[in-house]
Write a protein that holds these residues in place. Structure first.
Motif, PDB file in Angstrom:
ATOM      1  N   GLY A   1       0.815  -1.214   0.000  1.00 55.97           N
ATOM      2  CA  GLY A   1       0.000   0.000   0.000  1.00 55.97           C
ATOM      3  C   GLY A   1       0.841   1.254   0.000  1.00 55.97           C
ATOM      4  O   GLY A   1       0.551   2.216  -0.706  1.00 55.97           O
ATOM      5  N   SER A   2       1.910   1.238   0.765  1.00 58.39           N
ATOM      6  CA  SER A   2       2.793   2.389   0.861  1.00 58.39           C
ATOM      7  C   SER A   2       3.513   2.663  -0.466  1.00 58.39           C
ATOM      8  O   SER A   2       3.625   3.815  -0.893  1.00 58.39           O
ATOM      9  N   ARG A   3       3.992   1.616  -1.119  1.00 60.04           N
ATOM     10  CA  ARG A   3       4.685   1.795  -2.400  1.00 60.04           C
ATOM     11  C   ARG A   3       3.750   2.346  -3.473  1.00 60.04           C
ATOM     12  O   ARG A   3       4.114   3.255  -4.217  1.00 60.04           O
ATOM     13  N   TYR A   4       2.559   1.780  -3.567  1.00 61.46           N
ATOM     14  CA  TYR A   4       1.601   2.265  -4.553  1.00 61.46           C
ATOM     15  C   TYR A   4       1.180   3.696  -4.242  1.00 61.46           C
ATOM     16  O   TYR A   4       0.979   4.505  -5.142  1.00 61.46           O
ATOM     17  N   HIS A   5       1.046   4.005  -2.970  1.00 59.28           N
ATOM     18  CA  HIS A   5       0.685   5.353  -2.544  1.00 59.28           C
ATOM     19  C   HIS A   5       1.758   6.356  -2.988  1.00 59.28           C
ATOM     20  O   HIS A   5       1.439   7.406  -3.562  1.00 59.28           O
ATOM     21  N   LEU A   6       3.016   6.041  -2.738  1.00 62.47           N
ATOM     22  CA  LEU A   6       4.114   6.926  -3.109  1.00 62.47           C
ATOM     23  C   LEU A   6       4.190   7.131  -4.621  1.00 62.47           C
ATOM     24  O   LEU A   6       4.246   8.270  -5.103  1.00 62.47           O
ATOM     25  N   LEU A   7       4.165   6.050  -5.366  1.00 65.06           N
ATOM     26  CA  LEU A   7       4.277   6.129  -6.823  1.00 65.06           C
ATOM     27  C   LEU A   7       3.142   6.940  -7.432  1.00 65.06           C
ATOM     28  O   LEU A   7       3.355   7.840  -8.248  1.00 65.06           O
ATOM     29  N   HIS A   8       1.922   6.636  -7.023  1.00 68.64           N
ATOM     30  CA  HIS A   8       0.771   7.286  -7.649  1.00 68.64           C
ATOM     31  C   HIS A   8       0.551   8.709  -7.132  1.00 68.64           C
ATOM     32  O   HIS A   8      -0.029   9.529  -7.840  1.00 68.64           O
ATOM     33  N   SER A   9       1.034   9.015  -5.944  1.00 71.21           N
ATOM     34  CA  SER A   9       0.988  10.408  -5.476  1.00 71.21           C
ATOM     35  C   SER A   9       1.914  11.280  -6.321  1.00 71.21           C
ATOM     36  O   SER A   9       1.554  12.406  -6.674  1.00 71.21           O
ATOM     37  N   ALA A  10       3.085  10.752  -6.657  1.00 70.35           N
ATOM     38  CA  ALA A  10       3.998  11.491  -7.532  1.00 70.35           C
ATOM     39  C   ALA A  10       3.367  11.693  -8.911  1.00 70.35           C
ATOM     40  O   ALA A  10       3.468  12.773  -9.505  1.00 70.35           O
ATOM     41  N   LEU A  11       2.711  10.651  -9.410  1.00 73.13           N
ATOM     42  CA  LEU A  11       2.029  10.773 -10.704  1.00 73.13           C
ATOM     43  C   LEU A  11       0.887  11.793 -10.615  1.00 73.13           C
ATOM     44  O   LEU A  11       0.687  12.588 -11.542  1.00 73.13           O
ATOM     45  N   LEU A  12       0.155  11.798  -9.524  1.00 72.61           N
ATOM     46  CA  LEU A  12      -0.937  12.750  -9.343  1.00 72.61           C
ATOM     47  C   LEU A  12      -0.414  14.188  -9.341  1.00 72.61           C
ATOM     48  O   LEU A  12      -1.028  15.074  -9.933  1.00 72.61           O
TER      49      LEU A  12
END
Length: 89
Positions: free
Chosen positions: A11-22
């Motif tokens: 969850g943390s990895r996906y959160h970090l990656l997709h927050s940067a994309l957002l």
């Protein structure tokens, strides 16, 4: 328990990656007020909330039954990526 640490880490990895994309979405779509940025941003924000939130909740409560929203969030993330690819400027 190690399995719940792995769920939290996912969850943390996906959160970090997709927050940067957002954060990068307005630049990719040609501005923050474009329809493309709104559509992609909505999918990404909903996907992050549902997928990562579901992972966090399942890990913190140590109950995998609490992770049932993860597939819906994953679908939102996929739709966010697709909308960026199709609607980008």
């Amino acid at each position: 328990k190690p399995v719940f640490a792995t769920i939290y880490d996912t969850g943390s990895r996906y959160h970090l990656l997709h927050s940067a994309l957002l954060i990068a979405t307005p630049s990719i779509c040609g501005g923050a007020h474009t329809q493309a940025a709104r559509i992609a941003g909505t999918f990404l924000a909903a996907g992050i909330t549902l997928f990562s939130g579901s992972c966090y909740y399942a890990a913190l409560t140590q109950n995998r039954d609490n992770g049932k929203l993860a597939p819906i969030g994953g679908t939102g993330l996929i739709l966010g990526w697709i909308s960026l690819a199709v609607l980008k400027k």
